[in-house]
Design a protein around this motif. Sequence first.
Motif, mmCIF file in Angstrom:
data_model
loop_
_atom_site.group_PDB
_atom_site.id
_atom_site.type_symbol
_atom_site.label_atom_id
_atom_site.label_comp_id
_atom_site.label_asym_id
_atom_site.label_seq_id
_atom_site.Cartn_x
_atom_site.Cartn_y
_atom_site.Cartn_z
ATOM 1 N N ARG A 112 0.847 -1.197 0.000
ATOM 2 C CA ARG A 112 0.000 0.000 0.000
ATOM 3 C C ARG A 112 0.876 1.238 0.000
ATOM 4 O O ARG A 112 1.902 1.262 0.682
ATOM 5 C CB ARG A 112 -0.810 0.064 1.296
ATOM 6 C CG ARG A 112 -2.091 -0.677 1.235
ATOM 7 C CD ARG A 112 -2.738 -0.692 2.624
ATOM 8 N NE ARG A 112 -3.950 -1.461 2.566
ATOM 9 C CZ ARG A 112 -5.133 -0.963 2.207
ATOM 10 N NH1 ARG A 112 -5.268 0.315 1.916
ATOM 11 N NH2 ARG A 112 -6.194 -1.732 2.144
ATOM 12 N N THR A 156 -3.594 3.392 -9.367
ATOM 13 C CA THR A 156 -3.428 3.920 -8.005
ATOM 14 C C THR A 156 -2.217 4.844 -7.937
ATOM 15 O O THR A 156 -2.267 5.911 -7.310
ATOM 16 C CB THR A 156 -3.308 2.753 -7.000
ATOM 17 O OG1 THR A 156 -4.449 1.911 -7.177
ATOM 18 C CG2 THR A 156 -3.252 3.236 -5.573
ATOM 19 N N ALA A 160 -2.507 8.747 -6.738
ATOM 20 C CA ALA A 160 -1.698 9.154 -5.586
ATOM 21 C C ALA A 160 -0.775 10.315 -5.973
ATOM 22 O O ALA A 160 -0.620 11.281 -5.212
ATOM 23 C CB ALA A 160 -0.882 7.963 -5.084
ATOM 24 N N ARG A 215 -8.105 0.392 -5.171
ATOM 25 C CA ARG A 215 -7.421 1.341 -4.276
ATOM 26 C C ARG A 215 -7.292 2.723 -4.909
ATOM 27 O O ARG A 215 -7.189 3.723 -4.217
ATOM 28 C CB ARG A 215 -6.043 0.813 -3.898
ATOM 29 C CG ARG A 215 -6.157 -0.277 -2.869
ATOM 30 C CD ARG A 215 -4.837 -0.513 -2.187
ATOM 31 N NE ARG A 215 -4.940 -1.698 -1.357
ATOM 32 C CZ ARG A 215 -3.959 -2.551 -1.174
ATOM 33 N NH1 ARG A 215 -2.791 -2.360 -1.754
ATOM 34 N NH2 ARG A 215 -4.125 -3.598 -0.401
ATOM 35 N N CYS A 216 -7.276 2.753 -6.242
ATOM 36 C CA CYS A 216 -7.214 4.040 -6.945
ATOM 37 C C CYS A 216 -8.472 4.845 -6.641
ATOM 38 O O CYS A 216 -8.410 6.052 -6.365
ATOM 39 C CB CYS A 216 -7.060 3.763 -8.434
ATOM 40 S SG CYS A 216 -7.881 4.889 -9.535
ATOM 41 N N TYR A 219 -8.451 5.992 -2.988
ATOM 42 C CA TYR A 219 -7.508 7.106 -2.855
ATOM 43 C C TYR A 219 -8.127 8.401 -3.393
ATOM 44 O O TYR A 219 -8.040 9.463 -2.778
ATOM 45 C CB TYR A 219 -6.243 6.778 -3.652
ATOM 46 C CG TYR A 219 -4.966 7.283 -3.037
ATOM 47 C CD1 TYR A 219 -4.078 6.407 -2.418
ATOM 48 C CD2 TYR A 219 -4.627 8.627 -3.078
ATOM 49 C CE1 TYR A 219 -2.895 6.854 -1.864
ATOM 50 C CE2 TYR A 219 -3.447 9.087 -2.520
ATOM 51 C CZ TYR A 219 -2.584 8.203 -1.915
ATOM 52 O OH TYR A 219 -1.424 8.649 -1.364
ATOM 53 N N GLU A 223 -8.773 11.745 -1.171
ATOM 54 C CA GLU A 223 -8.043 12.982 -1.484
ATOM 55 C C GLU A 223 -8.847 13.910 -2.391
ATOM 56 O O GLU A 223 -8.340 14.934 -2.836
ATOM 57 C CB GLU A 223 -6.709 12.635 -2.177
ATOM 58 C CG GLU A 223 -5.816 11.703 -1.372
ATOM 59 C CD GLU A 223 -5.153 12.394 -0.194
ATOM 60 O OE1 GLU A 223 -4.994 13.625 -0.233
ATOM 61 O OE2 GLU A 223 -4.801 11.689 0.779
#
Length: 424
Positions: A112, A156, A160, A215-216, A219, A223
């Motif tokens: 992660r 992801t 990020a 997870r993308c 995230y 954010e």
Amino acid sequence: MGRIVQKYGGSSVADAESIKRVARRIARSRADGNDVIIVISAMGDTTDELMDLALQVSPQPKSRELDMLLTTGERQSAALLAMALSDLGVDAVSYTGSQAGVITTPTHGNARIIDITPGRVEAALQQGNVAIVAGFQGVSQTTKDVTTLGRGASDTTAVALAAALGADYCEIYTDVDGVYTADPRIVPSARRITQVGYEDMMELAACGAKILHLRCVEYARRENVAVHVRSSFTDKPGTWVRAHEDISKDSTMEEAIITGVTHDRGEAKITIVGVPDQVGEAAAIFTAVAEKDINIDMIVQNVSRLSDVSTDISFTLPMSDGAKAIRALEEIKDRVGFREVLYDDQVGKVSAVGVGMRSHPGVTATFFAALAKEGVNLQMISTSEIRISVVVGVDDVDRAVRAAHTAFGLDATQEAVVYAGTGR
Ligand code: ADP
Ligand code: ASP
Ligand code: MG
């Protein structure tokens, strides 16, 4: 003038010609005066090919070495893209995940991201370069080793970086025109979704829509990064993924009850037969599985009315963890006192997803009736507030997806286009 992160998936950079095509596209974005950060995937099926190679050398390769090997795919395409851009007169510098400051947990194969320190990327941008970052990888500060973030995780990396660099938005370039109401490879009448909220998109991704890495989306939601999923093969607008409250309200369309139908052939089903019907048995079983770091998905337990002494427990898990889970369960078999463990990987999960179903009864009935009409047998059922999932035989998956898609009124009149080859 803005700042954009663009991610190009493997199907968009499958060969030398495609890399040059993508480079021309990036040159145009740069010429518009934007700061451009590129996240790139490995070319075509490179990651699968590297994995096959590893397995030919060693049946159970060490996860550290596997990560050393797999990260070279993205490193290759990043360097090649920098060369192609340079030939177009665009200054570009490529970076590995580690050089770009992608800091991760030490877990190999599924690390992660815990921090991004993009000093070198920022400096490259300041000097007028396009910064190219190898996707899907990072480095652990505790072990100093290179890690990978899981299959499909270049998405992801892109989100990020967009968050860390304060980009205006993140573009995910792929081989279809956006997020569809079902996988267009299975449902040609699938409809492109123009805008979708993070919550719906997270559920679609979690249920197998591999267009975006789960997870993308998590995230992006955390954010608040707006994501534009679109084709690298055309200039058509794609799908905007953003907060539900930011989705433009000018559309006169009533909110859909079902956002999409997904499928997942990557799970297997384990059935533990004859579990003594007493307190603590389920805890012992799932503790043994959890200790091996295995994520389980659906669970069904039903105490038989005919026998008041034992019960069967079934659950699904990623197929890649099947052997590990069986070993862990065999180890506790005598202590817990169940009869046997059955394993079935000839299954698939089909899900209907949509935040709209919260306020609409009857969705389950429509779904099950559509499957029944197709003669599809349901092996397991699970529901949440915004999802209904069923496990069916693997040969029934395609028919089930198409039937549900039609039953929920999602069919479009135009056929969806898949620009790249078949992929793996
Ligand atoms: P990339 O190489 O760009 O990362 P992927 O193969 O990971 O591309 O993802 C794109 C593929 O996702 C499409 O070709 C399509 O077959 C598949 N897909 C699955 N579900 C969906 C969906 N709901 N909408 C769009 N594409 C989907
Ligand atoms: N190349 C990696 C994979 O195939 C990561 C990615 O493409 O996102 O899984
Ligand atoms: Mg992908």
